[in-house]
Design a protein around this motif. Structure first.
Motif, PDB file in Angstrom:
ATOM      1  N   ALA A 199      41.494  50.177  41.145  1.00  0.00           N
ATOM      2  CA  ALA A 199      40.876  49.485  40.011  1.00  0.00           C
ATOM      3  C   ALA A 199      41.166  47.988  40.079  1.00  0.00           C
ATOM      4  CB  ALA A 199      41.391  50.070  38.700  1.00  0.00           C
ATOM      5  N   LEU A 200      42.370  47.621  40.524  1.00  0.00           N
ATOM      6  CA  LEU A 200      42.716  46.194  40.628  1.00  0.00           C
ATOM      7  C   LEU A 200      41.851  45.500  41.668  1.00  0.00           C
ATOM      8  CD1 LEU A 200      46.595  46.150  40.414  1.00  0.00           C
ATOM      9  CD2 LEU A 200      44.974  45.390  38.717  1.00  0.00           C
ATOM     10  N   SER A 201      41.500  46.206  42.770  1.00  0.00           N
ATOM     11  CA  SER A 201      40.630  45.570  43.758  1.00  0.00           C
ATOM     12  C   SER A 201      39.260  45.275  43.154  1.00  0.00           C
ATOM     13  CB  SER A 201      40.506  46.456  44.998  1.00  0.00           C
ATOM     14  OG  SER A 201      39.689  47.558  44.747  1.00  0.00           O
ATOM     15  N   PHE A 202      38.745  46.190  42.320  1.00  0.00           N
ATOM     16  CA  PHE A 202      37.452  45.934  41.670  1.00  0.00           C
ATOM     17  C   PHE A 202      37.573  44.786  40.669  1.00  0.00           C
ATOM     18  CE2 PHE A 202      36.385  50.255  43.097  1.00  0.00           C
ATOM     19  CZ  PHE A 202      35.157  49.975  43.667  1.00  0.00           C
ATOM     20  N   MET A 203      38.714  44.761  39.917  1.00  0.00           N
ATOM     21  CA  MET A 203      38.923  43.664  38.959  1.00  0.00           C
ATOM     22  C   MET A 203      38.966  42.326  39.670  1.00  0.00           C
ATOM     23  SD  MET A 203      41.806  44.928  36.374  1.00  0.00           S
ATOM     24  CE  MET A 203      41.742  46.528  35.655  1.00  0.00           C
ATOM     25  N   ASN A 204      39.595  42.322  40.856  1.00  0.00           N
ATOM     26  CA  ASN A 204      39.664  41.105  41.662  1.00  0.00           C
ATOM     27  C   ASN A 204      38.264  40.596  41.975  1.00  0.00           C
ATOM     28  OD1 ASN A 204      40.641  39.144  43.316  1.00  0.00           O
ATOM     29  ND2 ASN A 204      41.975  40.491  44.467  1.00  0.00           N
ATOM     30  N   LEU A 205      37.365  41.527  42.350  1.00  0.00           N
ATOM     31  CA  LEU A 205      35.972  41.155  42.630  1.00  0.00           C
ATOM     32  C   LEU A 205      35.317  40.546  41.405  1.00  0.00           C
ATOM     33  CD1 LEU A 205      34.277  43.999  44.688  1.00  0.00           C
ATOM     34  CD2 LEU A 205      34.627  41.649  45.338  1.00  0.00           C
ATOM     35  N   VAL A 206      35.503  41.206  40.240  1.00  0.00           N
ATOM     36  CA  VAL A 206      34.849  40.732  39.016  1.00  0.00           C
ATOM     37  C   VAL A 206      35.336  39.328  38.658  1.00  0.00           C
ATOM     38  CG1 VAL A 206      34.565  41.140  36.557  1.00  0.00           C
ATOM     39  CG2 VAL A 206      34.476  43.039  38.127  1.00  0.00           C
ATOM     40  N   LEU A 207      36.664  39.117  38.760  1.00  0.00           N
ATOM     41  CA  LEU A 207      37.219  37.815  38.381  1.00  0.00           C
ATOM     42  C   LEU A 207      36.765  36.721  39.334  1.00  0.00           C
ATOM     43  CD1 LEU A 207      40.852  38.732  37.360  1.00  0.00           C
ATOM     44  CD2 LEU A 207      38.999  38.033  35.874  1.00  0.00           C
ATOM     45  N   ALA A 208      36.652  37.042  40.635  1.00  0.00           N
ATOM     46  CA  ALA A 208      36.323  36.003  41.606  1.00  0.00           C
ATOM     47  C   ALA A 208      34.836  35.680  41.593  1.00  0.00           C
ATOM     48  CB  ALA A 208      36.759  36.447  43.001  1.00  0.00           C
ATOM     49  N   PHE A 209      33.977  36.692  41.489  1.00  0.00           N
ATOM     50  CA  PHE A 209      32.542  36.455  41.640  1.00  0.00           C
ATOM     51  C   PHE A 209      31.798  36.423  40.311  1.00  0.00           C
ATOM     52  CE2 PHE A 209      33.838  38.066  45.739  1.00  0.00           C
ATOM     53  CZ  PHE A 209      33.236  37.161  46.590  1.00  0.00           C
ATOM     54  N   GLY A 210      32.527  36.472  39.183  1.00  0.00           N
ATOM     55  CA  GLY A 210      31.855  36.407  37.893  1.00  0.00           C
ATOM     56  C   GLY A 210      31.398  37.772  37.438  1.00  0.00           C
ATOM     57  N   GLY A 211      31.331  37.933  36.111  1.00  0.00           N
ATOM     58  CA  GLY A 211      31.062  39.254  35.562  1.00  0.00           C
ATOM     59  C   GLY A 211      29.672  39.785  35.881  1.00  0.00           C
ATOM     60  N   LYS A 212      28.667  38.880  35.900  1.00  0.00           N
ATOM     61  CA  LYS A 212      27.282  39.354  35.955  1.00  0.00           C
ATOM     62  C   LYS A 212      27.000  40.094  37.254  1.00  0.00           C
ATOM     63  CE  LYS A 212      22.849  37.565  34.388  1.00  0.00           C
ATOM     64  NZ  LYS A 212      22.110  36.345  34.036  1.00  0.00           N
ATOM     65  N   LYS A 213      27.435  39.484  38.361  1.00  0.00           N
ATOM     66  CA  LYS A 213      27.139  40.057  39.671  1.00  0.00           C
ATOM     67  C   LYS A 213      27.818  41.418  39.847  1.00  0.00           C
ATOM     68  CE  LYS A 213      26.856  38.428  44.431  1.00  0.00           C
ATOM     69  NZ  LYS A 213      27.230  37.357  45.348  1.00  0.00           N
ATOM     70  N   ALA A 214      29.077  41.491  39.371  1.00  0.00           N
ATOM     71  CA  ALA A 214      29.814  42.747  39.538  1.00  0.00           C
ATOM     72  C   ALA A 214      29.198  43.846  38.695  1.00  0.00           C
ATOM     73  CB  ALA A 214      31.276  42.551  39.171  1.00  0.00           C
ATOM     74  N   VAL A 215      28.757  43.494  37.460  1.00  0.00           N
ATOM     75  CA  VAL A 215      28.202  44.531  36.588  1.00  0.00           C
ATOM     76  C   VAL A 215      26.853  44.994  37.101  1.00  0.00           C
ATOM     77  CG1 VAL A 215      27.351  44.928  34.258  1.00  0.00           C
ATOM     78  CG2 VAL A 215      29.533  43.833  34.595  1.00  0.00           C
TER      79      VAL A 215
END
Lengths: 116, 151
Positions: free
Chosen positions: B51-67
């Motif tokens: 889950a932390l690896s996914f959170m890392n993605l969200v924080l680095a690339f912004g919420g919109k792209k990850a969602v």
């Protein structure tokens, strides 16, 4: 030479740090941090209770069959405690964000009037 | 969905480092889960790392792209699938005579394939915990986004 009671004193000290943050800080985020610190001091206390002299981690591996091991029961309890702590922390953070939404501040002395 | 994403994440440095490390973090989580019955760790710890690896993605690339990649409904569905898998493994124990009874062969001790149903239970717990933690994170992001919007 480390005395046997020293870890317990440090654990109580850590708990006091958490309680101090809860009682004296005005920022809501710092209060939540204090709650987390106190919570982890209690977890540390429970882990300290299961320590035995020359004890190993309670996991069987080829080199350690039949060796003295620490008590695994408090460790299982603390794992549950960490999960519950995670859930309550997420709940507290959500409430703090809602309060910031309504009042525009994290300062608890300025969150007094009924609004919304 | 109102997600806070002004310019799509952090600076180029953060994005590049994240691109290099996030796969390693994910693989480490998978390793912790698969070796959960042999070494410290297991379903919960490995699920948190994933889950932390996914959170890392969200924080680095912004919420919109990850969602866009991971919808919140998908996260909820994954969490439910984890719970059902765990219950299913426990119920399949009735074929051997009891709840949580192992229905697989015990395997060779201290080898990767051993421990009966415990590795499968670890994988189910990993899916449940990882999806649950990431769901909490996404919900807080949505909450923060709605807060920014009201101002």
């Amino acid at each position: 030479m480390i005395h046997a009671w020293l870890p317990y004193v440090l654990c109580a000290l850590l708990f006091s740090v958490g309680v101090y943050a809860v009682l004296s800080k005005k920022n809501l985020i710092k209060i939540i941090m204090g709650i987390i610190i106190a919570e982890y001091a209690v977890n540390l206390f429970l882990i300290l209770l299961c320590w035995r002299k020359d004890g190993e981690a309670p996991i069987l591996h080829p080199g350690a069959v039949g060796q003295v091991m620490v008590d695994p029961l408090p460790q299982a309890l603390v794992l549950t405690s960490i999960v519950i702590g995670l859930a309550t922390t997420a709940f507290l953070v959500a409430i703090a964000m809602r309060l910031h939404d309504r009042y525009g501040t994290y300062d608890i002395t300025r969150i007094r009037e009924l609004r919304g | 969905m109102a997600i806070h994403s002004d310019e799509g994440g952090m600076t180029l440095v953060v994005k590049t480092v994240t691109r290099l490390t996030v796969g390693l973090i994910f693989l480490y989580g998978v390793y912790i889960v698969l070796n959960g019955h042999l070494s410290p760790g297991g379903g919960f710890a490995g699920g948190v790392i994933i889950a932390l690896s996914f959170m890392n993605l969200v924080l680095a690339f912004g919420g919109k792209k990850a969602v866009e990649i991971v919808k919140k409904n998908a996260v909820t569905a994954m969490e439910s699938i984890g719970a059902i898998l765990f219950l299913g493994i426990a119920l399949l124990g009735f074929t051997e005579g009891g709840f949580f009874r192992s229905f697989l062969s015990q395997g060779e001790t201290f080898k990767l394939i051993s421990g009966g149903t415990i590795p499968l239970s670890n994988i189910a717990i990993c899916i449940k915990v990882g999806a649950g933690l990431f769901g909490i994170f996404l919900t807080l992001m949505v909450l923060m986004g709605s807060e920014r919007k009201e101002k």
